[in-house]
Scaffold this active site. Structure first.
Site, PDB file in Angstrom:
ATOM      1  N   LYS A  95       3.369 -15.266   1.675  1.00 52.30           N
ATOM      2  CA  LYS A  95       3.297 -16.087   0.705  1.00 52.30           C
ATOM      3  C   LYS A  95       4.888 -16.069   0.396  1.00 52.30           C
ATOM      4  O   LYS A  95       5.629 -15.935  -0.566  1.00 52.30           O
ATOM      5  CB  LYS A  95       2.679 -15.449  -0.586  1.00 52.30           C
ATOM      6  CG  LYS A  95       2.721 -15.934  -1.913  1.00 52.30           C
ATOM      7  CD  LYS A  95       1.755 -16.981  -1.928  1.00 52.30           C
ATOM      8  CE  LYS A  95       1.681 -17.591  -3.294  1.00 52.30           C
ATOM      9  NZ  LYS A  95       1.109 -18.796  -3.561  1.00 52.30           N
ATOM     10  N   TYR A 131       0.781  -1.370   0.121  1.00 52.89           N
ATOM     11  CA  TYR A 131       0.043   0.021   0.113  1.00 52.89           C
ATOM     12  C   TYR A 131       0.824   1.280   0.029  1.00 52.89           C
ATOM     13  O   TYR A 131       0.297   2.314  -0.448  1.00 52.89           O
ATOM     14  CB  TYR A 131      -0.877  -0.061   1.188  1.00 52.89           C
ATOM     15  CG  TYR A 131      -2.216  -0.798   1.023  1.00 52.89           C
ATOM     16  CD1 TYR A 131      -2.203  -1.896   0.622  1.00 52.89           C
ATOM     17  CD2 TYR A 131      -3.416  -0.114   1.399  1.00 52.89           C
ATOM     18  CE1 TYR A 131      -3.548  -2.632   0.445  1.00 52.89           C
ATOM     19  CE2 TYR A 131      -4.785  -0.480   1.465  1.00 52.89           C
ATOM     20  CZ  TYR A 131      -4.592  -2.080   0.594  1.00 52.89           C
ATOM     21  OH  TYR A 131      -5.885  -2.537   0.902  1.00 52.89           O
ATOM     22  N   ASP A 172     -12.400  -9.196   4.365  1.00 47.06           N
ATOM     23  CA  ASP A 172     -13.484  -9.164   3.651  1.00 47.06           C
ATOM     24  C   ASP A 172     -14.101 -10.584   3.391  1.00 47.06           C
ATOM     25  O   ASP A 172     -15.304 -10.699   3.868  1.00 47.06           O
ATOM     26  CB  ASP A 172     -13.589  -8.494   2.130  1.00 47.06           C
ATOM     27  CG  ASP A 172     -13.636  -7.059   2.298  1.00 47.06           C
ATOM     28  OD1 ASP A 172     -13.545  -6.407   3.120  1.00 47.06           O
ATOM     29  OD2 ASP A 172     -14.345  -6.499   0.993  1.00 47.06           O
ATOM     30  N   ASP A 205      -2.998 -18.043  -0.016  1.00 49.27           N
ATOM     31  CA  ASP A 205      -4.086 -18.861  -0.812  1.00 49.27           C
ATOM     32  C   ASP A 205      -4.612 -20.054  -0.044  1.00 49.27           C
ATOM     33  O   ASP A 205      -5.843 -20.122  -0.284  1.00 49.27           O
ATOM     34  CB  ASP A 205      -3.431 -19.302  -2.311  1.00 49.27           C
ATOM     35  CG  ASP A 205      -2.122 -20.079  -2.098  1.00 49.27           C
ATOM     36  OD1 ASP A 205      -1.583 -20.073  -1.032  1.00 49.27           O
ATOM     37  OD2 ASP A 205      -1.559 -20.736  -2.898  1.00 49.27           O
ATOM     38  N   ASP A 243      -6.333  -7.012   3.947  1.00 53.86           N
ATOM     39  CA  ASP A 243      -7.543  -6.494   3.523  1.00 53.86           C
ATOM     40  C   ASP A 243      -8.290  -7.436   2.750  1.00 53.86           C
ATOM     41  O   ASP A 243      -9.555  -7.594   3.041  1.00 53.86           O
ATOM     42  CB  ASP A 243      -6.990  -5.544   2.194  1.00 53.86           C
ATOM     43  CG  ASP A 243      -8.063  -4.596   1.626  1.00 53.86           C
ATOM     44  OD1 ASP A 243      -9.005  -4.163   2.283  1.00 53.86           O
ATOM     45  OD2 ASP A 243      -8.105  -4.758   0.423  1.00 53.86           O
TER      46      ASP A 243
END
Ligand code: IPM
Ligand code: MN
Length: 357
Positions: free
Chosen positions: A192, A142, A252, A224, A248
């Site tokens: 990751k 970000y 959700d 993942d 983020d």
């Protein structure tokens, strides 16, 4: 009498409607619990851009730095998507997080009993969910540099940088450890590292810091796989510790375990200084102004503010209980409608909650 000064940023879209409910709820709580709360309203997001040409005016940021806590509704609208990136409401939000050094974003995902059937997943899968996403908030891709676009070539290019230093990873890990110690002492760090160097540093640093606390049991998961596990067996998680972008996305996903993203609160914190308390959902411009939005995530954020930001734990508890009572009586907003419950407007459900306080 204790006195608090909070800044309310109602922002864009459904923000003003859910903020109205929050204001009334906070007033009632302050009366019942004997504290004084001054609510300073400031422009922020698209509405601030309209008036001042910037989504995060200095005046707003200064007030936020000086108060006891910031309660934020939501920002953004598709009508601002064509603006230069730094003028968009979302950039204002990133500026606020960065200006207050809010490196720790806490997103609790708790299933409310009366909403067990509201989830798109089977009841048996979500029934034992009680997890917290601890998301690093002012670093990673970000904010990483270099970033930009190269437009003077035949083939256009754009790039961002995912970067962390070990100090940034250490401090967010310390927060996750603190939270895990108040719960089941389990941290699952998500990265990751099978592909990214930055994730390898993340994994190594988290291991180094958590191994100093013998009470903590640490596991690691690739992002993942974590997305899959959150849908397959979300009950396995206690504290999920992860970077800005992964947090983020996963938050959700995790929000939907509760039945609606309209139910998820968050707290963005620093080690000292005011925190920002805001719902995870966005500004939902498609339903703005219709008085049908769900104000519960903002109220749950207000409850986090009372508890963490102002240490008014009884008032926080009172609010959560009031919300649960209203839900258990079968009242819902449109996003949670299930055919058998009574659907109320944003202000109506707010009034029901006020009656229970
Ligand atoms: C969130 C939001 C923000 C983010 C956007 C609005 C910039 O999606 O708080 O999760 O990506 O952090
Ligand atoms: Mn998000």
């Amino acid at each position: 009498m204790k006195k608090y000064k909070i800044v309310l940023l109602s922002g864009d879209g459904i923000g003003p409607e859910i903020s109205e409910v929050s204001k009334k709820v906070l007033k009632k709580l302050s009366k019942n619990h004997n504290f004084d709360i001054e609510i300073i309203e400031k422009l922020f997001g698209g509405i601030a851009y309209e008036k001042y040409g910037t989504p995060a005016p200095d005046e707003t940021l200064d007030q936020c730095k000086k108060c006891d806590a910031v309660l934020l509704a939501c920002v953004g609208d598709i009508k601002y998507d064509s603006l230069a990136r730094e003028l968009r409401p979302e950039s204002g939000l990133l500026k606020l997080r960065s200006a207050l050094n809010l490196f720790a974003n806490i997103r609790p995902v708790k299933i409310r009993k009366s909403l067990l059937d509201a989830s798109s997943l089977k009841k048996e899968i979500v029934e034992h969910v009680d997890l917290i996403v601890v998301r690093e908030l002012i670093g990673g891709i970000y904010f990483g540099k270099p970033r930009g676009q190269i437009t003077n070539t035949k083939i256009q290019k754009a790039f961002n940088t995912m970067v962390y230093d070990s100090a940034e990873i250490e401090r967010i890990t310390e927060i996750a450890i603190k939270i895990a110690n108040q719960r089941n002492k389990k941290i699952c760090s998500v990265d990751k590292s099978n592909v990214l160097e930055v994730s390898q540093l993340w994994r190594d640093t988290v291991l180094k810091i958590t191994s100093k606390d013998k009470n903590i049991s640490l596991s690691n998961m690739y992002v993942d796989n974590a997305a899959m596990q959150l849908v397959r067996d979300p009950g396995q998680f206690d504290v999920i510790l992860t970077s800005n972008l992964f947090g983020d996305i996963l938050s959700d996903l995790a929000a939907m375990l509760t039945g609606s993203i309209g139910m998820l609160p968050s707290a963005s914190l620093n080690n000292s200084g005011p925190g920002v308390f805001e719902p995870v959902h966005g500004s939902a411009p498609d339903i703005a102004g219709k008085n049908i939005a769900n104000p519960l995530a903002m109220l749950l954020s207000a409850s986090m503010m009372l508890k963490i930001g102002l240490s008014e734990e009884e008032a926080a508890e009172n609010l959560e209980t009031a919300i649960d009572k209203v839900l258990s009586k079968g009242f819902r907003t449109a996003d949670l409608a299930d055919g058998s419950s009574e659907v109320l407007s944003c202000s109506e459900i707010g009034n029901k909650i006020i009656d229970e306080i």
